[in-house]
Design a protein around this motif. Structure first.
Motif, PDB file in Angstrom:
ATOM      1  N   VAL A   1     -30.875  -0.079  31.449  1.00 33.36           N
ATOM      2  CA  VAL A   1     -30.376  -1.045  32.439  1.00 33.36           C
ATOM      3  C   VAL A   1     -31.218  -2.313  32.416  1.00 33.36           C
ATOM      4  N   GLY A   2     -32.461  -2.196  31.975  1.00 35.73           N
ATOM      5  CA  GLY A   2     -33.323  -3.370  31.896  1.00 35.73           C
ATOM      6  C   GLY A   2     -32.854  -4.400  30.890  1.00 35.73           C
ATOM      7  N   PHE A   3     -32.054  -3.984  29.925  1.00 36.75           N
ATOM      8  CA  PHE A   3     -31.535  -4.918  28.935  1.00 36.75           C
ATOM      9  C   PHE A   3     -30.210  -5.500  29.424  1.00 36.75           C
ATOM     10  N   ALA A   4     -30.066  -6.805  29.345  1.00 36.19           N
ATOM     11  CA  ALA A   4     -28.918  -7.511  29.915  1.00 36.19           C
ATOM     12  C   ALA A   4     -27.563  -7.075  29.357  1.00 36.19           C
ATOM     13  N   PRO A   5     -27.373  -6.920  28.047  1.00 35.47           N
ATOM     14  CA  PRO A   5     -26.037  -6.553  27.557  1.00 35.47           C
ATOM     15  C   PRO A   5     -25.552  -5.207  28.091  1.00 35.47           C
ATOM     16  N   VAL A   6     -26.448  -4.249  28.208  1.00 37.34           N
ATOM     17  CA  VAL A   6     -26.066  -2.939  28.724  1.00 37.34           C
ATOM     18  C   VAL A   6     -25.728  -3.043  30.205  1.00 37.34           C
ATOM     19  N   ALA A   7     -26.516  -3.796  30.947  1.00 36.34           N
ATOM     20  CA  ALA A   7     -26.293  -3.938  32.381  1.00 36.34           C
ATOM     21  C   ALA A   7     -24.969  -4.636  32.666  1.00 36.34           C
ATOM     22  N   GLU A   8     -24.642  -5.640  31.886  1.00 38.03           N
ATOM     23  CA  GLU A   8     -23.371  -6.338  32.087  1.00 38.03           C
ATOM     24  C   GLU A   8     -22.188  -5.443  31.742  1.00 38.03           C
ATOM     25  N   ALA A   9     -22.369  -4.549  30.787  1.00 39.82           N
ATOM     26  CA  ALA A   9     -21.287  -3.653  30.386  1.00 39.82           C
ATOM     27  C   ALA A   9     -20.950  -2.654  31.485  1.00 39.82           C
ATOM     28  N   VAL A  10     -21.940  -2.238  32.254  1.00 41.15           N
ATOM     29  CA  VAL A  10     -21.685  -1.279  33.333  1.00 41.15           C
ATOM     30  C   VAL A  10     -21.477  -1.969  34.673  1.00 41.15           C
ATOM     31  N   GLY A  11     -21.499  -3.277  34.700  1.00 38.57           N
ATOM     32  CA  GLY A  11     -21.214  -4.024  35.921  1.00 38.57           C
ATOM     33  C   GLY A  11     -22.406  -4.211  36.828  1.00 38.57           C
ATOM     34  N   ALA A  12     -23.616  -4.088  36.323  1.00 37.67           N
ATOM     35  CA  ALA A  12     -24.821  -4.290  37.132  1.00 37.67           C
ATOM     36  C   ALA A  12     -25.561  -5.500  36.592  1.00 37.67           C
ATOM     37  N   ALA A  13     -25.419  -6.607  37.270  1.00 37.45           N
ATOM     38  CA  ALA A  13     -26.109  -7.814  36.838  1.00 37.45           C
ATOM     39  C   ALA A  13     -26.839  -8.409  38.038  1.00 37.45           C
ATOM     40  N   GLY A  14     -27.875  -9.152  37.772  1.00 36.49           N
ATOM     41  CA  GLY A  14     -28.611  -9.808  38.844  1.00 36.49           C
ATOM     42  C   GLY A  14     -29.508  -8.838  39.595  1.00 36.49           C
ATOM     43  N   ILE A  15     -29.446  -8.945  40.932  1.00 38.81           N
ATOM     44  CA  ILE A  15     -30.329  -8.141  41.771  1.00 38.81           C
ATOM     45  C   ILE A  15     -29.994  -6.653  41.667  1.00 38.81           C
ATOM     46  N   GLN A  16     -28.730  -6.320  41.442  1.00 36.94           N
ATOM     47  CA  GLN A  16     -28.353  -4.915  41.292  1.00 36.94           C
ATOM     48  C   GLN A  16     -29.018  -4.316  40.054  1.00 36.94           C
ATOM     49  N   GLN A  17     -29.142  -5.101  39.015  1.00 37.77           N
ATOM     50  CA  GLN A  17     -29.809  -4.651  37.797  1.00 37.77           C
ATOM     51  C   GLN A  17     -31.289  -4.383  38.073  1.00 37.77           C
ATOM     52  N   VAL A  18     -31.931  -5.261  38.806  1.00 31.56           N
ATOM     53  CA  VAL A  18     -33.355  -5.112  39.103  1.00 31.56           C
ATOM     54  C   VAL A  18     -33.598  -3.893  39.989  1.00 31.56           C
ATOM     55  N   VAL A  19     -32.762  -3.728  41.013  1.00 34.37           N
ATOM     56  CA  VAL A  19     -32.935  -2.598  41.930  1.00 34.37           C
ATOM     57  C   VAL A  19     -32.681  -1.268  41.213  1.00 34.37           C
ATOM     58  N   THR A  20     -31.656  -1.220  40.369  1.00 32.63           N
ATOM     59  CA  THR A  20     -31.360  -0.001  39.620  1.00 32.63           C
ATOM     60  C   THR A  20     -32.514   0.348  38.682  1.00 32.63           C
TER      61      THR A  20
END
Length: 67
Positions: free
Chosen positions: A25-44
């Motif tokens: 999830v720390g990597f942007a392409p994977v996070a965008e693919a699962v719909g977690a970007a921005g603060i949701q990515q950091v919290v996850t």
């Protein structure tokens, strides 16, 4: 539940699975693919990393010590 969390195999699963998810999830392409970007990515990433660190520390404290 307490006896399940005390098993070494459960701790290994929690450590490895949560560490892998936190790294993925720390990597942007994977996070965008699962719909977690921005603060949701950091919290996850932080939450999964915290669980991995907790399980890893429990494994470290329960390791076999030489006599």
């Amino acid at each position: 539940m307490k006896s399940l969390l005390a098993k070494k195999s459960t701790l290994w699963f929690l450590f490895l699975f949560n560490a892998a998810v936190a790294l993925a999830v720390g990597f942007a392409p994977v996070a965008e693919a699962v719909g977690a970007a921005g603060i949701q990515q950091v919290v996850t990433c932080a939450g999964m990393g915290a669980v991995a660190l907790g399980a890893g520390s429990a494994l470290w404290l329960r390791r076999a010590r030489p006599a």
